[in-house]
Scaffold this motif. Sequence first.
Motif, PDB file in Angstrom:
ATOM      1  N   GLY A  67       0.810  -1.211   0.000  1.00 19.49           N
ATOM      2  CA  GLY A  67       0.000   0.000   0.000  1.00 19.49           C
ATOM      3  C   GLY A  67       0.844   1.262   0.000  1.00 19.49           C
ATOM      4  O   GLY A  67       0.557   2.216  -0.734  1.00 19.49           O
ATOM      5  N   GLU A  68       1.888   1.283   0.813  1.00 15.39           N
ATOM      6  CA  GLU A  68       2.769   2.453   0.845  1.00 15.39           C
ATOM      7  C   GLU A  68       3.509   2.616  -0.481  1.00 15.39           C
ATOM      8  O   GLU A  68       3.704   3.740  -0.957  1.00 15.39           O
ATOM      9  N   ALA A  69       3.937   1.493  -1.065  1.00 10.86           N
ATOM     10  CA  ALA A  69       4.665   1.567  -2.338  1.00 10.86           C
ATOM     11  C   ALA A  69       3.772   2.106  -3.449  1.00 10.86           C
ATOM     12  O   ALA A  69       4.198   2.960  -4.246  1.00 10.86           O
ATOM     13  N   ILE A  70       2.540   1.628  -3.510  1.00 14.41           N
ATOM     14  CA  ILE A  70       1.613   2.119  -4.539  1.00 14.41           C
ATOM     15  C   ILE A  70       1.293   3.590  -4.299  1.00 14.41           C
ATOM     16  O   ILE A  70       1.264   4.398  -5.233  1.00 14.41           O
ATOM     17  N   GLY A  71       1.063   3.948  -3.033  1.00 17.06           N
ATOM     18  CA  GLY A  71       0.754   5.343  -2.721  1.00 17.06           C
ATOM     19  C   GLY A  71       1.874   6.294  -3.081  1.00 17.06           C
ATOM     20  O   GLY A  71       1.636   7.414  -3.539  1.00 17.06           O
ATOM     21  N   SER A  72       3.109   5.871  -2.879  1.00 17.62           N
ATOM     22  CA  SER A  72       4.242   6.740  -3.208  1.00 17.62           C
ATOM     23  C   SER A  72       4.543   6.755  -4.699  1.00 17.62           C
ATOM     24  O   SER A  72       5.097   7.731  -5.225  1.00 17.62           O
ATOM     25  N   GLU A  73       4.180   5.687  -5.404  1.00 17.19           N
ATOM     26  CA  GLU A  73       4.500   5.595  -6.828  1.00 17.19           C
ATOM     27  C   GLU A  73       3.509   6.356  -7.702  1.00 17.19           C
ATOM     28  O   GLU A  73       3.887   6.930  -8.735  1.00 17.19           O
ATOM     29  N   LEU A  74       2.244   6.391  -7.307  1.00 15.12           N
ATOM     30  CA  LEU A  74       1.222   7.019  -8.147  1.00 15.12           C
ATOM     31  C   LEU A  74       1.522   8.489  -8.433  1.00 15.12           C
ATOM     32  O   LEU A  74       1.566   8.902  -9.602  1.00 15.12           O
ATOM     33  N   PRO A  75       1.733   9.343  -7.407  1.00 15.25           N
ATOM     34  CA  PRO A  75       2.027  10.747  -7.727  1.00 15.25           C
ATOM     35  C   PRO A  75       3.394  10.945  -8.353  1.00 15.25           C
ATOM     36  O   PRO A  75       3.614  11.929  -9.071  1.00 15.25           O
ATOM     37  N   ALA A  76       4.337  10.019  -8.100  1.00 17.18           N
ATOM     38  CA  ALA A  76       5.677  10.165  -8.662  1.00 17.18           C
ATOM     39  C   ALA A  76       5.676  10.009 -10.178  1.00 17.18           C
ATOM     40  O   ALA A  76       6.585  10.496 -10.850  1.00 17.18           O
ATOM     41  N   ARG A  77       4.669   9.333 -10.718  1.00 16.66           N
ATOM     42  CA  ARG A  77       4.599   9.142 -12.171  1.00 16.66           C
ATOM     43  C   ARG A  77       4.235  10.421 -12.903  1.00 16.66           C
ATOM     44  O   ARG A  77       4.455  10.535 -14.120  1.00 16.66           O
ATOM     45  N   GLY A  78       3.653  11.383 -12.189  1.00 19.60           N
ATOM     46  CA  GLY A  78       3.331  12.665 -12.809  1.00 19.60           C
ATOM     47  C   GLY A  78       2.118  12.646 -13.706  1.00 19.60           C
ATOM     48  O   GLY A  78       1.898  13.589 -14.474  1.00 19.60           O
ATOM     49  N   SER A  79       1.305  11.614 -13.639  1.00 15.27           N
ATOM     50  CA  SER A  79       0.106  11.515 -14.473  1.00 15.27           C
ATOM     51  C   SER A  79      -1.123  11.567 -13.585  1.00 15.27           C
ATOM     52  O   SER A  79      -1.341  10.676 -12.753  1.00 15.27           O
ATOM     53  N   LEU A  80      -1.933  12.610 -13.750  1.00 18.92           N
ATOM     54  CA  LEU A  80      -3.146  12.747 -12.963  1.00 18.92           C
ATOM     55  C   LEU A  80      -4.132  11.633 -13.296  1.00 18.92           C
ATOM     56  O   LEU A  80      -4.821  11.121 -12.403  1.00 18.92           O
ATOM     57  N   LEU A  81      -4.186  11.230 -14.556  1.00 17.83           N
ATOM     58  CA  LEU A  81      -5.085  10.156 -14.959  1.00 17.83           C
ATOM     59  C   LEU A  81      -4.702   8.850 -14.272  1.00 17.83           C
ATOM     60  O   LEU A  81      -5.565   8.093 -13.821  1.00 17.83           O
ATOM     61  N   LEU A  82      -3.405   8.589 -14.156  1.00 21.44           N
ATOM     62  CA  LEU A  82      -2.945   7.381 -13.485  1.00 21.44           C
ATOM     63  C   LEU A  82      -3.286   7.422 -12.000  1.00 21.44           C
ATOM     64  O   LEU A  82      -3.673   6.394 -11.414  1.00 21.44           O
ATOM     65  N   VAL A  83      -3.159   8.591 -11.396  1.00 27.37           N
ATOM     66  CA  VAL A  83      -3.514   8.734  -9.983  1.00 27.37           C
ATOM     67  C   VAL A  83      -4.997   8.442  -9.778  1.00 27.37           C
ATOM     68  O   VAL A  83      -5.372   7.711  -8.848  1.00 27.37           O
ATOM     69  N   VAL A  84      -5.836   9.003 -10.632  1.00 25.76           N
ATOM     70  CA  VAL A  84      -7.282   8.807 -10.508  1.00 25.76           C
ATOM     71  C   VAL A  84      -7.645   7.335 -10.706  1.00 25.76           C
ATOM     72  O   VAL A  84      -8.360   6.734  -9.894  1.00 25.76           O
ATOM     73  N   ALA A  85      -7.129   6.743 -11.801  1.00 25.00           N
ATOM     74  CA  ALA A  85      -7.457   5.349 -12.105  1.00 25.00           C
ATOM     75  C   ALA A  85      -6.907   4.404 -11.033  1.00 25.00           C
ATOM     76  O   ALA A  85      -7.599   3.486 -10.578  1.00 25.00           O
ATOM     77  N   GLY A  86      -5.666   4.635 -10.612  1.00 30.41           N
ATOM     78  CA  GLY A  86      -5.054   3.764  -9.626  1.00 30.41           C
ATOM     79  C   GLY A  86      -5.728   3.858  -8.272  1.00 30.41           C
ATOM     80  O   GLY A  86      -5.964   2.839  -7.612  1.00 30.41           O
ATOM     81  N   SER A  87      -6.053   5.069  -7.843  1.00 35.71           N
ATOM     82  CA  SER A  87      -6.714   5.248  -6.542  1.00 35.71           C
ATOM     83  C   SER A  87      -8.098   4.622  -6.536  1.00 35.71           C
ATOM     84  O   SER A  87      -8.494   3.969  -5.567  1.00 35.71           O
ATOM     85  N   PHE A  88      -8.843   4.820  -7.627  1.00 34.96           N
ATOM     86  CA  PHE A  88     -10.188   4.236  -7.704  1.00 34.96           C
ATOM     87  C   PHE A  88     -10.119   2.711  -7.679  1.00 34.96           C
ATOM     88  O   PHE A  88     -10.865   2.054  -6.933  1.00 34.96           O
ATOM     89  N   LEU A  89      -9.234   2.147  -8.485  1.00 37.92           N
ATOM     90  CA  LEU A  89      -9.116   0.690  -8.539  1.00 37.92           C
ATOM     91  C   LEU A  89      -8.667   0.126  -7.194  1.00 37.92           C
ATOM     92  O   LEU A  89      -9.143  -0.920  -6.750  1.00 37.92           O
ATOM     93  N   PHE A  90      -7.756   0.842  -6.525  1.00 39.42           N
ATOM     94  CA  PHE A  90      -7.260   0.417  -5.221  1.00 39.42           C
ATOM     95  C   PHE A  90      -8.397   0.363  -4.206  1.00 39.42           C
ATOM     96  O   PHE A  90      -8.575  -0.628  -3.495  1.00 39.42           O
ATOM     97  N   GLY A  91      -9.184   1.443  -4.136  1.00 41.15           N
ATOM     98  CA  GLY A  91     -10.303   1.471  -3.198  1.00 41.15           C
ATOM     99  C   GLY A  91     -11.390   0.475  -3.559  1.00 41.15           C
ATOM    100  O   GLY A  91     -11.947  -0.190  -2.675  1.00 41.15           O
ATOM    101  N   PHE A  92     -11.686   0.333  -4.840  1.00 36.19           N
ATOM    102  CA  PHE A  92     -12.730  -0.578  -5.302  1.00 36.19           C
ATOM    103  C   PHE A  92     -12.398  -2.023  -4.936  1.00 36.19           C
ATOM    104  O   PHE A  92     -13.220  -2.734  -4.340  1.00 36.19           O
TER     105      PHE A  92
END
Length: 231
Positions: A67-92
Amino acid sequence: MMQDIRESVFEVLRAVLPIILVITIFKIALLRVPPSDLLLFLLGSGMVVLGIALFLTGVKAGLLPVGEAIGSELPARGSLLLVVAGSFLFGFLTIIAEPNLRVLVDMLDAVSGAGIPAAPLLLAIAVSVGFVITVAVLRIIFGFPLAYLFAAGYGAILLLAPFSSPEFLAVAVDAGGITTGLLTIPIILALGAGVSAVLAGRSALTDGFGLIGLASIAPILGVMAMGLIYP
């Protein structure tokens, strides 16, 4: 690993032993159950203690770091779309796997006689939690106040409550406890801590927490909205 399992067993045993003792006393003094039933209860209690201990050990060893690794990696990629998709899929997916949700669905199926459809209920809760987790992660990234989200969430609950059927309203209130389960809490907290840890000017204490509170609003809204469709 064995040391971690032993520590988890002792922690769980200290937590559940009082309730096991109380139930045992009631079974013997009031219900006067036969010894075979008492033995089954004690055996089941032991399995619960061991199962929760193994689960918590697995959470600490595998799920929290992920969870910490995914949380730190999502914003580091610099893609807002990836953050949105990844966060939604993670919570779902976290809510779909949450044991508390299975308990709720099974109880509703037994009590309502399948009057509240299980599959749409699962989907409504999972989608609502995924959406709110996404909004919570975006809050950490962009830094807008947590109080605004709570005000919007509870304001929406107050607006929907008069229009939701009494059955779904009662279920919705209890559904808020789904996000306080053994699986959801550590994963979502780890996600928030991971996101806040890699952002400059963000505090893991003030920004990484609050996700569980927000996620607890989501099942209420999801079930109440479902009540508008299934009156």
